[in-house]
Design a protein around this motif. Sequence first.
Motif, PDB file in Angstrom:
ATOM      1  N   LYS A  91       0.829  -1.197   0.000  1.00  0.00           N
ATOM      2  CA  LYS A  91       0.000   0.000   0.000  1.00  0.00           C
ATOM      3  C   LYS A  91       0.870   1.256   0.000  1.00  0.00           C
ATOM      4  O   LYS A  91       0.604   2.216  -0.732  1.00  0.00           O
ATOM      5  CB  LYS A  91      -0.916  -0.009   1.225  1.00  0.00           C
ATOM      6  N   ALA A  92       1.923   1.254   0.802  1.00  0.00           N
ATOM      7  CA  ALA A  92       2.806   2.418   0.885  1.00  0.00           C
ATOM      8  C   ALA A  92       3.598   2.629  -0.397  1.00  0.00           C
ATOM      9  O   ALA A  92       4.004   3.757  -0.708  1.00  0.00           O
ATOM     10  CB  ALA A  92       3.766   2.256   2.065  1.00  0.00           C
ATOM     11  N   ALA A  93       3.812   1.558  -1.162  1.00  0.00           N
ATOM     12  CA  ALA A  93       4.608   1.666  -2.392  1.00  0.00           C
ATOM     13  C   ALA A  93       3.906   2.463  -3.487  1.00  0.00           C
ATOM     14  O   ALA A  93       4.542   2.906  -4.440  1.00  0.00           O
ATOM     15  CB  ALA A  93       4.949   0.269  -2.907  1.00  0.00           C
ATOM     16  N   ARG A  94       2.593   2.584  -3.407  1.00  0.00           N
ATOM     17  CA  ARG A  94       1.792   3.407  -4.305  1.00  0.00           C
ATOM     18  C   ARG A  94       2.074   3.074  -5.773  1.00  0.00           C
ATOM     19  O   ARG A  94       1.883   1.958  -6.205  1.00  0.00           O
ATOM     20  CB  ARG A  94       2.021   4.889  -3.989  1.00  0.00           C
ATOM     21  N   ASN A  95       2.559   4.063  -6.561  1.00  0.00           N
ATOM     22  CA  ASN A  95       2.738   3.840  -8.001  1.00  0.00           C
ATOM     23  C   ASN A  95       3.754   2.740  -8.318  1.00  0.00           C
ATOM     24  O   ASN A  95       3.711   2.136  -9.390  1.00  0.00           O
ATOM     25  CB  ASN A  95       3.161   5.133  -8.691  1.00  0.00           C
ATOM     26  N   ASP A  96       4.672   2.500  -7.386  1.00  0.00           N
ATOM     27  CA  ASP A  96       5.670   1.452  -7.608  1.00  0.00           C
ATOM     28  C   ASP A  96       5.108   0.056  -7.392  1.00  0.00           C
ATOM     29  O   ASP A  96       5.708  -0.924  -7.830  1.00  0.00           O
ATOM     30  CB  ASP A  96       6.864   1.650  -6.668  1.00  0.00           C
ATOM     31  N   ALA A  97       3.975  -0.042  -6.698  1.00  0.00           N
ATOM     32  CA  ALA A  97       3.457  -1.367  -6.305  1.00  0.00           C
ATOM     33  C   ALA A  97       3.316  -2.343  -7.479  1.00  0.00           C
ATOM     34  O   ALA A  97       3.674  -3.520  -7.345  1.00  0.00           O
ATOM     35  CB  ALA A  97       2.122  -1.208  -5.574  1.00  0.00           C
ATOM     36  N   PRO A  98       2.798  -1.902  -8.656  1.00  0.00           N
ATOM     37  CA  PRO A  98       2.674  -2.855  -9.765  1.00  0.00           C
ATOM     38  C   PRO A  98       4.016  -3.344 -10.318  1.00  0.00           C
ATOM     39  O   PRO A  98       4.056  -4.293 -11.095  1.00  0.00           O
ATOM     40  CB  PRO A  98       1.911  -2.062 -10.833  1.00  0.00           C
ATOM     41  N   PHE A  99       5.109  -2.672  -9.927  1.00  0.00           N
ATOM     42  CA  PHE A  99       6.419  -2.994 -10.499  1.00  0.00           C
ATOM     43  C   PHE A  99       7.363  -3.591  -9.461  1.00  0.00           C
ATOM     44  O   PHE A  99       8.558  -3.725  -9.708  1.00  0.00           O
ATOM     45  CB  PHE A  99       7.026  -1.741 -11.126  1.00  0.00           C
ATOM     46  N   LEU A 100       6.817  -3.953  -8.296  1.00  0.00           N
ATOM     47  CA  LEU A 100       7.628  -4.645  -7.301  1.00  0.00           C
ATOM     48  C   LEU A 100       8.057  -5.994  -7.872  1.00  0.00           C
ATOM     49  O   LEU A 100       7.244  -6.734  -8.423  1.00  0.00           O
ATOM     50  CB  LEU A 100       6.841  -4.849  -6.010  1.00  0.00           C
ATOM     51  N   SER A 101       9.336  -6.297  -7.740  1.00  0.00           N
ATOM     52  CA  SER A 101       9.858  -7.506  -8.382  1.00  0.00           C
ATOM     53  C   SER A 101      11.103  -7.970  -7.624  1.00  0.00           C
ATOM     54  O   SER A 101      12.219  -7.532  -7.919  1.00  0.00           O
ATOM     55  CB  SER A 101      10.187  -7.222  -9.851  1.00  0.00           C
ATOM     56  N   TYR A 102      10.909  -8.842  -6.666  1.00  0.00           N
ATOM     57  CA  TYR A 102      12.037  -9.315  -5.864  1.00  0.00           C
ATOM     58  C   TYR A 102      12.958 -10.209  -6.691  1.00  0.00           C
ATOM     59  O   TYR A 102      12.510 -11.059  -7.459  1.00  0.00           O
ATOM     60  CB  TYR A 102      11.547 -10.104  -4.651  1.00  0.00           C
TER      61      TYR A 102
END
Length: 251
Positions: free
Chosen positions: A213-224
Amino acid sequence: GASGEIGVSQVKRAKPDGYTVGIVNLPGYFFVPMHRKASYSTSDLTLVARVVSDPTVMVTRKDSKLTDLKQVVAQLKSAPSSLSAGHNGIGTNGHLAMARLEKAADIKLNAIPYNGSAQQKTAIAGNQLDIAFLAGSEVPDPDNEATPMRLLAQFTKTKVARLSALPTTYDLGFPVEMTAERGFAAPNGVPPLVLARLQKAIENAMKDPEYIKAARNDAPFLSYLGGADWSRQLDLDRKAYEEIARTLPND
Protein backbone atom coordinates in the motif's frame (compact mmCIF):
# COMPACT_ATOMS: atom_id res chain seq x y z
CA GLY A 1 23.99 13.05 -5.13
CA ALA A 2 26.34 12.87 -8.13
CA SER A 3 24.25 10.16 -9.81
CA GLY A 4 24.28 8.15 -6.57
CA GLU A 5 28.08 8.10 -6.36
CA ILE A 6 28.24 9.74 -2.92
CA GLY A 7 25.94 7.18 -1.33
CA VAL A 8 27.57 4.21 -3.03
CA SER A 9 31.02 5.36 -1.91
CA GLN A 10 29.78 5.68 1.67
CA VAL A 11 28.46 2.11 1.63
CA LYS A 12 31.69 0.88 0.05
CA ARG A 13 33.69 2.22 3.02
CA ALA A 14 31.28 0.93 5.70
CA LYS A 15 32.01 -1.94 8.06
CA PRO A 16 30.69 -5.14 6.43
CA ASP A 17 28.50 -6.17 9.35
CA GLY A 18 25.10 -5.87 7.68
CA TYR A 19 24.11 -2.72 9.58
CA THR A 20 24.95 -0.37 6.70
CA VAL A 21 23.26 -0.96 3.38
CA GLY A 22 22.52 1.32 0.46
CA ILE A 23 19.89 1.79 -2.19
CA VAL A 24 21.19 1.53 -5.74
CA ASN A 25 19.37 2.75 -8.83
CA LEU A 26 20.05 1.01 -12.10
CA PRO A 27 21.15 1.50 -14.78
CA GLY A 28 22.98 4.54 -13.35
CA TYR A 29 24.76 2.52 -10.64
CA PHE A 30 26.65 0.36 -13.10
CA PHE A 31 26.80 2.82 -16.01
CA VAL A 32 28.55 5.68 -14.18
CA PRO A 33 31.90 3.80 -13.78
CA MET A 34 31.66 2.68 -17.42
CA HIS A 35 31.24 6.23 -18.65
CA ARG A 36 33.67 8.18 -16.49
CA LYS A 37 36.18 7.89 -13.68
CA ALA A 38 34.20 7.21 -10.51
CA SER A 39 35.00 6.74 -6.84
CA TYR A 40 33.66 3.20 -6.95
CA SER A 41 33.48 0.12 -9.12
CA THR A 42 30.49 -2.19 -9.14
CA SER A 43 32.85 -4.88 -7.84
CA ASP A 44 33.17 -2.85 -4.60
CA LEU A 45 29.65 -3.72 -3.43
CA THR A 46 27.56 -6.86 -3.09
CA LEU A 47 24.02 -6.68 -4.42
CA VAL A 48 21.58 -7.86 -1.75
CA ALA A 49 18.20 -7.83 -3.49
CA ARG A 50 16.25 -6.10 -6.23
CA VAL A 51 12.97 -4.54 -5.13
CA VAL A 52 11.61 -2.78 -8.22
CA SER A 53 11.83 -3.47 -11.96
CA ASP A 54 10.13 -0.55 -13.70
CA PRO A 55 10.01 -0.77 -17.52
CA THR A 56 10.90 2.18 -19.68
CA VAL A 57 8.00 3.41 -21.80
CA MET A 58 7.90 5.66 -24.84
CA VAL A 59 5.32 8.40 -24.34
CA THR A 60 3.74 11.15 -26.46
CA ARG A 61 0.70 13.43 -26.23
CA LYS A 62 -2.59 11.63 -26.73
CA ASP A 63 -3.47 13.99 -29.58
CA SER A 64 -0.10 13.42 -31.30
CA LYS A 65 0.03 12.13 -34.87
CA LEU A 66 2.29 9.37 -33.52
CA THR A 67 0.25 6.29 -32.65
CA ASP A 68 2.80 3.46 -32.31
CA LEU A 69 6.50 2.68 -32.26
CA LYS A 70 6.60 1.37 -35.83
CA GLN A 71 5.29 4.71 -37.06
CA VAL A 72 8.01 6.50 -35.08
CA VAL A 73 10.68 4.28 -36.63
CA ALA A 74 9.26 4.73 -40.14
CA GLN A 75 9.34 8.52 -39.85
CA LEU A 76 12.90 8.53 -38.56
CA LYS A 77 13.98 6.20 -41.37
CA SER A 78 12.73 8.71 -43.92
CA ALA A 79 13.77 11.81 -41.97
CA PRO A 80 16.52 11.22 -39.38
CA SER A 81 16.38 13.42 -36.25
CA SER A 82 12.96 14.74 -37.26
CA LEU A 83 11.48 13.80 -33.88
CA SER A 84 12.67 15.22 -30.57
CA ALA A 85 12.99 12.75 -27.71
CA GLY A 86 13.62 13.48 -24.05
CA HIS A 87 15.57 11.54 -21.43
CA ASN A 88 16.80 12.29 -17.91
CA GLY A 89 20.52 12.42 -18.65
CA ILE A 90 23.41 10.17 -19.62
CA GLY A 91 23.23 6.73 -18.07
CA THR A 92 19.55 6.89 -17.12
CA ASN A 93 17.09 4.25 -18.25
CA GLY A 94 15.56 6.64 -20.79
CA HIS A 95 18.92 7.54 -22.32
CA LEU A 96 20.02 3.90 -22.61
CA ALA A 97 16.64 2.80 -23.97
CA MET A 98 16.95 5.47 -26.64
CA ALA A 99 20.53 4.53 -27.51
CA ARG A 100 19.70 0.84 -27.80
CA LEU A 101 16.61 1.54 -29.91
CA GLU A 102 18.61 3.75 -32.27
CA LYS A 103 21.10 0.93 -32.80
CA ALA A 104 18.50 -1.85 -33.13
CA ALA A 105 16.28 0.09 -35.56
CA ASP A 106 19.10 2.02 -37.32
CA ILE A 107 17.46 5.39 -36.65
CA LYS A 108 18.47 8.73 -35.20
CA LEU A 109 16.39 10.75 -32.74
CA ASN A 110 16.93 14.39 -31.80
CA ALA A 111 17.87 13.61 -28.19
CA ILE A 112 17.25 16.27 -25.54
CA PRO A 113 18.37 15.75 -21.91
CA TYR A 114 16.21 17.01 -19.05
CA ASN A 115 16.76 17.33 -15.31
CA GLY A 116 13.90 15.00 -14.49
CA SER A 117 10.73 13.31 -15.65
CA ALA A 118 8.55 16.21 -14.50
CA GLN A 119 10.37 18.47 -16.97
CA GLN A 120 9.87 15.95 -19.75
CA LYS A 121 6.15 15.71 -19.03
CA THR A 122 5.85 19.50 -19.00
CA ALA A 123 7.63 19.70 -22.36
CA ILE A 124 5.33 17.03 -23.81
CA ALA A 125 2.29 18.91 -22.50
CA GLY A 126 3.56 22.16 -24.05
CA ASN A 127 4.20 20.56 -27.46
CA GLN A 128 7.92 21.31 -27.07
CA LEU A 129 8.85 17.64 -27.21
CA ASP A 130 7.59 14.88 -29.48
CA ILE A 131 8.50 11.83 -27.37
CA ALA A 132 9.52 11.19 -23.77
CA PHE A 133 11.32 8.14 -22.38
CA LEU A 134 9.93 7.58 -18.88
CA ALA A 135 9.51 4.78 -16.38
CA GLY A 136 6.14 3.06 -16.33
CA SER A 137 5.48 4.12 -12.73
CA GLU A 138 5.77 7.77 -13.77
CA VAL A 139 2.68 7.58 -15.98
CA PRO A 140 0.33 5.32 -13.99
CA ASP A 141 -2.79 6.77 -15.63
CA PRO A 142 -1.91 8.39 -18.99
CA ASP A 143 -5.47 9.52 -19.72
CA ASN A 144 -5.62 11.45 -16.46
CA GLU A 145 -2.39 13.38 -16.76
CA ALA A 146 -2.77 17.19 -16.84
CA THR A 147 -2.37 16.76 -20.60
CA PRO A 148 -3.52 13.24 -21.60
CA MET A 149 -0.71 11.05 -22.88
CA ARG A 150 -0.36 7.99 -25.09
CA LEU A 151 2.05 5.14 -24.40
CA LEU A 152 3.67 3.81 -27.57
CA ALA A 153 5.71 0.83 -26.32
CA GLN A 154 7.22 -0.79 -23.25
CA PHE A 155 10.89 -1.72 -23.41
CA THR A 156 10.56 -5.30 -22.18
CA LYS A 157 10.68 -8.86 -23.50
CA THR A 158 7.44 -9.85 -21.80
CA LYS A 159 4.52 -7.62 -20.90
CA VAL A 160 4.23 -6.24 -17.40
CA ALA A 161 0.80 -6.94 -15.92
CA ARG A 162 0.09 -3.25 -15.30
CA LEU A 163 0.84 -2.56 -18.97
CA SER A 164 -0.81 -5.63 -20.47
CA ALA A 165 -2.46 -3.69 -23.31
CA LEU A 166 0.80 -2.02 -24.36
CA PRO A 167 2.98 -3.81 -26.95
CA THR A 168 6.58 -4.55 -26.08
CA THR A 169 9.55 -3.63 -28.22
CA TYR A 170 10.03 -7.35 -28.86
CA ASP A 171 6.42 -7.67 -30.03
CA LEU A 172 7.17 -4.96 -32.58
CA GLY A 173 10.40 -6.51 -33.85
CA PHE A 174 12.96 -4.45 -31.93
CA PRO A 175 14.96 -6.56 -29.44
CA VAL A 176 15.52 -3.79 -26.92
CA GLU A 177 14.92 -4.11 -23.18
CA MET A 178 15.46 -1.43 -20.54
CA THR A 179 14.10 -1.18 -17.03
CA ALA A 180 14.72 1.18 -14.13
CA GLU A 181 15.64 -1.07 -11.24
CA ARG A 182 16.07 -0.28 -7.57
CA GLY A 183 17.33 -2.43 -4.76
CA PHE A 184 19.75 -2.89 -1.89
CA ALA A 185 23.52 -3.30 -1.86
CA ALA A 186 26.01 -3.84 0.96
CA PRO A 187 29.78 -3.57 1.41
CA ASN A 188 31.76 -6.56 0.25
CA GLY A 189 32.52 -9.04 3.00
CA VAL A 190 29.16 -9.21 4.77
CA PRO A 191 28.99 -12.73 6.28
CA PRO A 192 26.81 -15.09 4.18
CA LEU A 193 24.38 -15.77 7.04
CA VAL A 194 23.86 -12.04 7.59
CA LEU A 195 23.39 -11.48 3.87
CA ALA A 196 20.83 -14.28 3.70
CA ARG A 197 18.95 -12.79 6.66
CA LEU A 198 18.81 -9.38 4.95
CA GLN A 199 17.54 -10.95 1.73
CA LYS A 200 14.82 -12.87 3.54
CA ALA A 201 13.72 -9.77 5.45
CA ILE A 202 13.43 -7.80 2.20
CA GLU A 203 11.54 -10.61 0.48
CA ASN A 204 9.10 -10.90 3.39
CA ALA A 205 8.59 -7.14 3.62
CA MET A 206 7.66 -6.99 -0.05
CA LYS A 207 4.75 -9.35 0.62
CA ASP A 208 3.39 -7.22 3.46
CA PRO A 209 0.08 -5.54 2.51
CA GLU A 210 1.07 -2.37 4.38
CA TYR A 211 4.29 -2.12 2.39
CA ILE A 212 2.48 -2.73 -0.90
CA LYS A 213 0.00 0.00 0.00
CA ALA A 214 2.81 2.42 0.88
CA ALA A 215 4.61 1.67 -2.39
CA ARG A 216 1.79 3.41 -4.31
CA ASN A 217 2.74 3.84 -8.00
CA ASP A 218 5.67 1.45 -7.61
CA ALA A 219 3.46 -1.37 -6.30
CA PRO A 220 2.67 -2.86 -9.76
CA PHE A 221 6.42 -2.99 -10.50
CA LEU A 222 7.63 -4.65 -7.30
CA SER A 223 9.86 -7.51 -8.38
CA TYR A 224 12.04 -9.31 -5.86
CA LEU A 225 15.27 -10.87 -7.10
CA GLY A 226 18.08 -12.17 -4.91
CA GLY A 227 21.43 -10.44 -5.20
CA ALA A 228 23.31 -13.27 -6.92
CA ASP A 229 20.64 -13.66 -9.59
CA TRP A 230 20.45 -9.89 -10.00
CA SER A 231 24.23 -9.72 -10.55
CA ARG A 232 24.10 -12.49 -13.15
CA GLN A 233 21.32 -10.68 -14.99
CA LEU A 234 23.35 -7.48 -15.14
CA ASP A 235 26.40 -9.32 -16.41
CA LEU A 236 24.43 -10.49 -19.44
CA ASP A 237 23.86 -6.87 -20.52
CA ARG A 238 27.24 -5.46 -19.56
CA LYS A 239 28.80 -5.69 -23.05
CA ALA A 240 25.94 -3.76 -24.67
CA TYR A 241 26.23 -0.94 -22.12
CA GLU A 242 30.01 -0.79 -22.41
CA GLU A 243 29.61 -0.28 -26.17
CA ILE A 244 27.28 2.67 -25.53
CA ALA A 245 29.66 4.15 -22.94
CA ARG A 246 32.53 4.09 -25.44
CA THR A 247 30.56 6.26 -27.86
CA LEU A 248 29.97 9.03 -25.31
CA PRO A 249 32.27 11.98 -24.46
CA ASN A 250 33.80 11.84 -20.99
CA ASP A 251 32.53 14.34 -18.41
